[in-house]
Design a protein around this motif. Structure first.
Motif, PDB file in Angstrom:
ATOM      1  N   GLU A   1       0.825  -1.212   0.000  1.00 44.52           N
ATOM      2  CA  GLU A   1       0.000   0.000   0.000  1.00 44.52           C
ATOM      3  C   GLU A   1       0.859   1.261   0.000  1.00 44.52           C
ATOM      4  O   GLU A   1       0.531   2.248  -0.679  1.00 44.52           O
ATOM      5  N   LEU A   2       1.969   1.241   0.736  1.00 48.52           N
ATOM      6  CA  LEU A   2       2.860   2.406   0.760  1.00 48.52           C
ATOM      7  C   LEU A   2       3.507   2.642  -0.602  1.00 48.52           C
ATOM      8  O   LEU A   2       3.553   3.775  -1.089  1.00 48.52           O
ATOM      9  N   ILE A   3       4.003   1.572  -1.217  1.00 44.76           N
ATOM     10  CA  ILE A   3       4.674   1.722  -2.515  1.00 44.76           C
ATOM     11  C   ILE A   3       3.699   2.241  -3.560  1.00 44.76           C
ATOM     12  O   ILE A   3       3.986   3.194  -4.293  1.00 44.76           O
ATOM     13  N   VAL A   4       2.532   1.622  -3.629  1.00 48.29           N
ATOM     14  CA  VAL A   4       1.551   2.047  -4.637  1.00 48.29           C
ATOM     15  C   VAL A   4       1.025   3.438  -4.315  1.00 48.29           C
ATOM     16  O   VAL A   4       0.866   4.276  -5.214  1.00 48.29           O
ATOM     17  N   GLY A   5       0.757   3.721  -3.043  1.00 48.09           N
ATOM     18  CA  GLY A   5       0.226   5.032  -2.668  1.00 48.09           C
ATOM     19  C   GLY A   5       1.195   6.163  -2.961  1.00 48.09           C
ATOM     20  O   GLY A   5       0.801   7.204  -3.497  1.00 48.09           O
ATOM     21  N   ILE A   6       2.462   5.977  -2.619  1.00 45.61           N
ATOM     22  CA  ILE A   6       3.458   7.027  -2.889  1.00 45.61           C
ATOM     23  C   ILE A   6       3.639   7.217  -4.392  1.00 45.61           C
ATOM     24  O   ILE A   6       3.736   8.350  -4.882  1.00 45.61           O
TER      25      ILE A   6
END
Length: 548
Positions: free
Chosen positions: A287-292
């Motif tokens: 979620e962090l990788i895709v969100g950023i």
């Protein structure tokens, strides 16, 4: 037609007016898409809560059925609210849509689980998804047209690019809220009831959105039409009878909406699902990788919207389609290689081969009817890819090692899954969730940024393009209907169709062929139907301006 041109050249709003219009419209769009996307972001917990099936693959497919239902009703919302937008005005129509969306989203968070009320739970959730789909069908057209009709022609792509970026903003906001809620509560609390908070928060966002949009005045183009008595009596009917409009709707549907939406959903939703399931990446890391990546990639929507003001709307869209066809598979191969190198290496060193009779696997069945189909279902549950051939006797090879299927507990599904994972682990497959290092995360994020740039190239100019393609008196209906059919059916059903293709084939990249095929179709239609050159308002030469 002369009056239509005159409307588009109404007095230019001041810089402060434009800033308010863009801010209020964009924030409302962010909140509304947040409401819609939070369902997809929390797909795993929604499956366990509302669609328990005792089969992870089936639960995933049922969640995406619910996702698709919302999109399936977007065209009806487009027709309904497009009619109201062309008859009553742009402003008040999207006030209604954002209210309906906020209430429906909060309702999902307040719905009891299937364990509490049985089949009524998924039925209520599906009904609320229908209401969300209706609301979203009226939202995008209203916000895009509102900003477009306030913008000077030479800045229209730049200004509406913020509306396009706001769609991504809704997805990013959904991830931010989910990650924030997870950070302030234990895993047990999150699983028990904490996941409901992002849905209930919709009520707060609804209040903020309504306050912002109530500060706005009506579109100057609509006010001019109303004063001159040019408001359409039946905009839905006129959208299909106005000279040349059916061809424009066809191009908007198959050449624009279908292509841009599958690129965007593949870049974000498919990538997130791919990381969490096939690549077995730890949820928060994915979620962090895709969100950023999505947050950084929002700038591409504004950049390409602005570029289209100078080079025309067609050129960035066609360029984005061509590059997507070339880079789609290599991009996901790169993500797979760096997301879980151990799994990728195991698949290369010890590929799985299945051969046998009656191997027709149906992902929508909770239990398969033949031994071979059961084995394929168990493999689908592990996320391990396989190659299948027909043979008179059932066999499975991991690398060159045959597995002892005579020991397989065929009657016990849970035991089968554990034994299969144990056998695969002996050949190097690791089923623990992985957390990538900084280097791997940066590479994955860079690849996702490439996909976001392709999405920005095809999506950024679109609000300006669609508003320029159609006459003002039926603009809301004419652009909303093809846009929401294209995004609702081609895009909304993408997670379901691609997940089905992956589950049926055993190939985690198989679902990308759906995206590739739709983009290829969109490229052909856009090359045939859209003319190049500088942007043009709809006017005296509309037929020659926008269609071949």
């Amino acid at each position: 037609m002369a009056k239509a041109v005159q409307h588009s050249q109404a007095r230019e709003p001041s810089a402060s007016d434009i800033r308010l219009v863009i801010a209020a419209s964009s924030m409302g769009t962010v909140f509304e898409w947040y409401d819609f996307f939070i369902y997809g972001t929390l797909s795993a917990v929604i499956g366990k809560t509302f669609f328990p099936a005792g089969n992870v693959t089936l639960e995933t497919l049922l969640v995406w059925v619910g996702f698709a239902v919302g999109f399936g009703f977007r065209p009806l919302g487009a027709a309904l609210f497009g009619f109201l937008g062309d008859r009553l005005g742009r402003k008040y129509t999207f006030l209604v849509t954002v209210t309906l969306m906020g209430i429906a989203t909060a309702g999902v968070g307040l719905t009891p689980s299937a364990a509490s009320i049985g089949m009524a739970a998924p039925a209520i959730v599906l009904l609320l998804r229908v209401l969300q789909g209706l609301a979203l069908g009226g939202e995008y057209g209203g916000a895009a047209i509102y900003v477009s009709e306030h913008s000077p022609p030479h800045r229209r792509g730049f200004h509406t690019g913020f509306i396009q970026a706001s769609v991504v903003g809704g997805f990013v906001l959904s991830l931010i809220v989910v990650l924030s809620c997870k950070a302030v509560m234990s895993a047990a609390t999150w699983e028990a009831w904490g996941w409901r908070l992002p849905f209930v928060l919709s009520i707060v966002l609804l209040g903020v959105s309504l306050w912002m949009r109530l500060q706005l005045s009506e579109s100057p183009v609509f006010k001019a039409m109303r004063e001159e008595g040019e408001v359409s009596g039946n905009p839905f009917k006129e959208s299909f009878t106005y000279p040349g409009n059916r061809k424009r709707i066809f191009i908007a549907l198959f050449g624009i909406a279908a292509g841009l939406t599958v690129i965007w959903y593949t870049a974000m939703f498919s990538a997130l699902s791919f990381l969490r399931s096939a690549m077995r990446m730890e949820d928060t890391s994915a979620e962090l990788i895709v969100g950023i990546s999505a947050a950084l990639g929002m700038v591409f929507f504004v950049i390409f919207g602005s570029l289209s003001d100078r080079v025309g709307r067609k050129q960035p869209i066609v360029m984005g389609y061509v590059l997507t066809l070339l880079l789609l598979f290599p991009s996901f191969w790169a993500i797979g290689a760096y997301a879980n190198p151990g799994l990728a290496n195991a698949a290369e060193q010890a590929p799985v081969f299945v051969s046998g009779p009656n191997c027709s696997y149906n992902p929508f069945r909770s239990e398969q009817s033949t031994p071979c189909a059961r084995l394929l279902g168990d493999l689908a549950g592990t996320g391990v890819s396989y190659q299948l051939t027909a043979a008179p006797e059932l066999k499975i090879l991991v690398g060159e090692r045959p597995l002892p299927l005579e020991q397989y507990p065929w009657a016990d599904k849970a035991a089968r899954g554990k034994m299969l994972q144990h056998w695969l682990a002996q050949s190097g497959y690791d089923f623990a969730k992985v957390r990538p290092g900084i280097g791997e995360a940066l590479i994955i994020g860079s690849v996702l940024l490439v996909l976001m740039a392709l999405s920005g190239a095809t999506y950024g100019p679109v609000a300006a393009l669609l508003s320029e393609m159609f006459p003002p008196r039926i603009r809301y209906s004419s652009m909303s209907i093809p846009y929401h059919i294209g995004t609702g059916y081609f895009g909304g059903f993408l997670p379901l169709i691609s997940s089905y293709m992956v589950a049926s084939s055993g190939n985690p990249y198989q679902g990308l062929w759906y995206t590739w095929g739709v983009v290829a179709l969109a490229l052909v239609v856009s090359l045939w139907g859209l003319r190049g050159g500088p942007p043009r308002d709809y006017g005296d030469h509309a037929k020659s301006s926008w269609v071949s």
